[in-house]
Scaffold this active site. Structure first.
Site, short mmCIF file in Angstrom:
data_model
loop_
_atom_site.label_atom_id
_atom_site.label_comp_id
_atom_site.label_asym_id
_atom_site.label_seq_id
_atom_site.Cartn_x
_atom_site.Cartn_y
_atom_site.Cartn_z
N ASP A 1 -49.88 54.62 -21.59
CA ASP A 1 -51.08 54.49 -22.41
C ASP A 1 -50.69 54.09 -23.83
O ASP A 1 -49.63 54.45 -24.32
CB ASP A 1 -51.92 55.76 -22.40
N GLU B 1 -57.34 58.04 -24.64
CA GLU B 1 -57.90 59.18 -25.37
C GLU B 1 -59.42 59.23 -25.29
O GLU B 1 -60.03 60.30 -25.38
CB GLU B 1 -57.46 59.13 -26.84
#
Length: 384
Positions: free
Chosen positions: A74, A133
């Site tokens: 990520d 997130e």
């Protein structure tokens, strides 16, 4: 080009200086692409997703493939103001890699660099994913058909750094590693009025207080104490002045559970309790849920057993870990594709998501060595 340990540390520090929020990782995407383009391209093929422009997939052609193994890193950051005295502190005000995605990306690039030089037996796909997130980047990519054709993945892996584990330790478990999370937004519709005449109003603050108290009994009285579920309401907005009864209230919170069944059970009980409160208070209560891609991270038993067995027998430092109530949108991808997520210890003095999160950079080499070792074992063992 072979990346040295010093190269990797510099790459991580460069990432650290340019943190960007979900779906806005423009500089980060460009820098990843620049680094990957500097590798030998003999086995590599890159793919971008027009509808998700900061995502990047890299296919590594295997010499004799029997499967395609995926690895996810990520790339987004958090709206946190950094509080570290570093020469490479975040340059983007109010944004920081407080969850360590700069470490995640760097480890992935180190693994990819190795296989750009040493052709793997199986095909590999590296997914540099935006919006972990928030905004469910993993789900967006999956729903857009990113993992099709030569980018179809048979088994998926990914790591998350861990501030509490010693540097370089690999932590994992069979079953759920991280909880699933669901956002809950509640709007209570009462009736405003004068503080001196409460009988002519319907106090939304009183209703909100009862709502919060009764919902908490779901955890204490409806769930087996040996199983895990959490409901947290972290935000309550109501009223404008002390002598006016509020006619509306808004409550915001999250549900967390180690299984999707637990999350669904809690949601259903909230619906039932809400209906009872509407009748009791003669009010209207709207409840909105948003889970997106934040499913529980449930590790595949067969693949994770193999992963753990390898780590225990290898030179890696390994530790069995308990499940955590943190959320991760890799859970959505593991809901669709079997795989394993694991911790990488970084021994930070500050916790994940804190302004003083500061991972030890030695973990980068440790993570690369542990996972390339596992991949070589996985691809060349006689196990299917």
């Amino acid at each position: 080009m072979t990346l040295t340990s010093d190269d990797l540390i510099q790459i991580r520090r460069n990432f650290h200086q340019i943190p960007e929020l979900a779906l806005h990782e423009v500089q980060t995407h460009a820098y990843i692409k620049e680094i990957v383009s500097s590798f030998s391209q003999e086995f590599l093929e890159l793919k971008e997703i027009p509808e998700l422009p900061t995502a990047l997939l890299v296919h590594v052609k295997g010499s004799d493939p029997s499967r395609t193994i995926g690895y996810r890193a990520d790339i987004d950051a958090l709206p946190v103001t950094e509080n570290n005295d570093l020469s490479y502190v975040s340059k983007n005000s109010g944004v920081m890699h407080a969850c360590g995605h700069d470490i995640h990306m760097t480890v992935a690039l180190g693994i990819l660099n190795y296989y750009s030089i040493h052709q793997p037996k199986d095909n590999l796909v590296f997914f540099f994913q935006p919006a972990e997130e928030s905004e469910s980047g993993g789900r967006k990519a999956y729903d857009l058909g990113a993992f099709t054709g030569i980018y179809h993945i048979d088994e998926f892996y990914g790591l998350h750094d861990n501030a509490d584990l010693p540097t370089g330790v690999i932590g994992c478990r069979i079953g759920t590693l991280f909880a699933g999370t669901t956002e809950v937004n509640v709007i209570i519709h009462g009736k405003s009025g004068h503080a001196a005449y409460p009988h002519e109003a319907n106090d939304a603050i009183v209703i909100a207080a009862n709502f919060i108290s009764q919902i908490q009994t779901i955890i204490s009285r409806n769930i087996d104490p040996t199983k895990c579920g959490v409901i947290t309401f972290g935000k309550l907005e109501a009223g404008s002045i002390r002598n006016v009864i509020s006619g509306t209230a808004r409550v915001e919170g999250t549900i967390r559970g180690l299984t999707q069944d637990m999350i669904e059970f809690i949601r259903q009980r909230i619906i039932e309790v809400t209906k009872g409160l509407e009748i009791s208070f003669n009010a209207k209560i709207d409840v909105e849920y948003n889970q997106g891609g934040y499913f529980p991270v449930e590790n595949n038993t067969e693949l994770t057993t193999r992963f753990i067995n390898y780590m225990k027998k290898s030179d890696a430092k390994y530790k069995d870990v308990a499940p955590a109530m943190t959320g991760e949108d890799f859970g959505y991808l593991l809901n669709k594709i079997p795989g394993t997520m694991f911790w990488l210890g970084v021994d930070s003095p500050g916790s994940l998501h804190s302004s003083d999160f500061l991972p030890h950079e030695k973990a980068i080499d440790d993570g690369i060595k542990a996972f390339t070792g596992f991949l070589n074992y996985r691809m060349n063992s006689e196990e299917n």
